[in-house]
Design a protein around this motif. Structure first.
Motif, PDB file in Angstrom:
ATOM      1  N   ALA A 234       0.822  -1.210   0.000  1.00 49.69           N
ATOM      2  CA  ALA A 234       0.000   0.000   0.000  1.00 49.69           C
ATOM      3  C   ALA A 234       0.859   1.263   0.000  1.00 49.69           C
ATOM      4  O   ALA A 234       0.378   2.335  -0.393  1.00 49.69           O
ATOM      5  CB  ALA A 234      -0.938  -0.003   1.208  1.00 49.69           C
ATOM      6  N   ARG A 235       2.121   1.164   0.406  1.00 51.51           N
ATOM      7  CA  ARG A 235       3.026   2.317   0.373  1.00 51.51           C
ATOM      8  C   ARG A 235       3.649   2.527  -0.998  1.00 51.51           C
ATOM      9  O   ARG A 235       4.225   3.587  -1.270  1.00 51.51           O
ATOM     10  CB  ARG A 235       4.129   2.140   1.422  1.00 51.51           C
ATOM     11  N   LEU A 236       3.540   1.544  -1.890  1.00 52.31           N
ATOM     12  CA  LEU A 236       4.143   1.658  -3.221  1.00 52.31           C
ATOM     13  C   LEU A 236       3.642   2.859  -4.028  1.00 52.31           C
ATOM     14  O   LEU A 236       4.460   3.558  -4.631  1.00 52.31           O
ATOM     15  CB  LEU A 236       3.918   0.374  -4.023  1.00 52.31           C
TER      16      LEU A 236
ATOM     17  N   GLY B 174       5.095   7.639  -6.863  1.00 54.59           N
ATOM     18  CA  GLY B 174       4.766   9.031  -7.181  1.00 54.59           C
ATOM     19  C   GLY B 174       5.949   9.952  -6.935  1.00 54.59           C
ATOM     20  O   GLY B 174       6.214  10.871  -7.724  1.00 54.59           O
ATOM     21  N   GLU B 175       6.687   9.719  -5.847  1.00 56.67           N
ATOM     22  CA  GLU B 175       7.880  10.520  -5.553  1.00 56.67           C
ATOM     23  C   GLU B 175       8.936  10.347  -6.645  1.00 56.67           C
ATOM     24  O   GLU B 175       9.518  11.322  -7.121  1.00 56.67           O
ATOM     25  CB  GLU B 175       8.479  10.106  -4.209  1.00 56.67           C
ATOM     26  N   VAL B 176       9.180   9.105  -7.026  1.00 52.58           N
ATOM     27  CA  VAL B 176      10.192   8.821  -8.046  1.00 52.58           C
ATOM     28  C   VAL B 176       9.787   9.433  -9.384  1.00 52.58           C
ATOM     29  O   VAL B 176      10.617  10.044 -10.078  1.00 52.58           O
ATOM     30  CB  VAL B 176      10.405   7.287  -8.191  1.00 52.58           C
TER      31      VAL B 176
ATOM     32  N   ILE C 287       9.704  12.754 -14.281  1.00 59.19           N
ATOM     33  CA  ILE C 287       8.768  13.271 -15.288  1.00 59.19           C
ATOM     34  C   ILE C 287       7.742  14.195 -14.636  1.00 59.19           C
ATOM     35  O   ILE C 287       6.576  14.209 -15.004  1.00 59.19           O
ATOM     36  CB  ILE C 287       8.041  12.148 -16.053  1.00 59.19           C
ATOM     37  N   GLY C 288       8.168  14.964 -13.693  1.00 63.21           N
ATOM     38  CA  GLY C 288       7.282  15.788 -12.885  1.00 63.21           C
ATOM     39  C   GLY C 288       6.316  16.668 -13.647  1.00 63.21           C
ATOM     40  O   GLY C 288       5.255  17.013 -13.131  1.00 63.21           O
TER      41      GLY C 288
ATOM     42  N   THR D  77      -2.198   8.615 -13.645  1.00 68.92           N
ATOM     43  CA  THR D  77      -2.682   7.341 -14.183  1.00 68.92           C
ATOM     44  C   THR D  77      -1.918   6.168 -13.560  1.00 68.92           C
ATOM     45  O   THR D  77      -2.527   5.203 -13.089  1.00 68.92           O
ATOM     46  CB  THR D  77      -2.534   7.302 -15.714  1.00 68.92           C
ATOM     47  N   ILE D  78      -0.609   6.258 -13.538  1.00 74.50           N
ATOM     48  CA  ILE D  78       0.200   5.159 -13.008  1.00 74.50           C
ATOM     49  C   ILE D  78      -0.024   4.989 -11.507  1.00 74.50           C
ATOM     50  O   ILE D  78      -0.256   3.876 -11.024  1.00 74.50           O
ATOM     51  CB  ILE D  78       1.693   5.368 -13.333  1.00 74.50           C
ATOM     52  N   VAL D  79       0.008   6.090 -10.772  1.00 77.80           N
ATOM     53  CA  VAL D  79      -0.198   6.014  -9.326  1.00 77.80           C
ATOM     54  C   VAL D  79      -1.617   5.516  -9.030  1.00 77.80           C
ATOM     55  O   VAL D  79      -1.824   4.700  -8.126  1.00 77.80           O
ATOM     56  CB  VAL D  79       0.085   7.372  -8.649  1.00 77.80           C
ATOM     57  N   GLY D  80      -2.595   5.962  -9.802  1.00 76.08           N
ATOM     58  CA  GLY D  80      -3.970   5.491  -9.627  1.00 76.08           C
ATOM     59  C   GLY D  80      -4.097   3.996  -9.856  1.00 76.08           C
ATOM     60  O   GLY D  80      -4.811   3.303  -9.110  1.00 76.08           O
TER      61      GLY D  80
END
Length: 178
Positions: free
Chosen positions: A91-93, A98-100, A105-106, A114-117
């Protein structure tokens, strides 16, 4: 909106060169993001210190450590500790990824979201842990309903003489069925 290729041929060539350079830079940032994401791992230790689990960016277990305290636990307790700790690590992934991604690609918020979701959907926050059997059972959740005290629904009873003859009464009021 103007056509980037319209106008002077020299200007058009310069714009195309700039667009190609921007696309190359973007591709390099995405390759850097992919490499950085591949290096992500999360380590979580259970609340009792019995279990420590490390997962990679795909959520796979890469390390599992169980202390010698396991000798004092039942198999069910050990299994629950491992699974709970694993779920907490997974669940912390999304936050870690998102940080990385923000570092690499901020400026592409849509891709990050999309990826974090997708990771949040795949690895949701785990359910709150059940209290240990040794904890005080006299503490009650105010406003909550204890499962054993919740009223049980009464069974549906048919009036005498009412049989299930295949007529479901479609289109009729259940009050006038006879």
């Amino acid at each position: 909106m103007s056509d980037p290729l319209s106008g002077d041929a020299g200007d058009a060539a310069a714009r195309v060169d700039r667009m190609v350079a921007e696309a190359k830079q973007k591709a390099q940032r995405y390759q850097a993001m992919q490499a950085a994401v591949g290096q992500v791992s999360v380590t979580e230790t259970g609340k009792d210190g019995l279990v420590t689990v490390t997962v990679d960016s795909a959520g796979n277990v890469t390390d599992l450590r169980i202390t010698d305290q396991v000798r004092e636990c039942s198999g069910a307790q050990v299994a629950a500790a491992v699974l709970t700790t694993l779920r907490r690590a997974q669940a912390r992934l999304p936050d870690r990824l998102g940080e990385v991604m923000a570092e690499t690609i901020g400026d592409d918020r849509q891709t990050m979201d999309t990826i974090v979701g997708n990771y949040r959907a795949r690895f949701p926050e785990p359910e709150p842990e059940e209290p240990d059997p040794g904890e005080d059972r006299n503490v009650r959740n105010l406003g909550g309903i204890e499962e054993e005290s919740a009223p049980k629904p009464s069974p549906v009873r048919r009036p005498p003489g009412d049989s299930d003859d295949g007529d479901d009464g479609f289109g009729q009021s259940f009050m006038t069925r006879g």
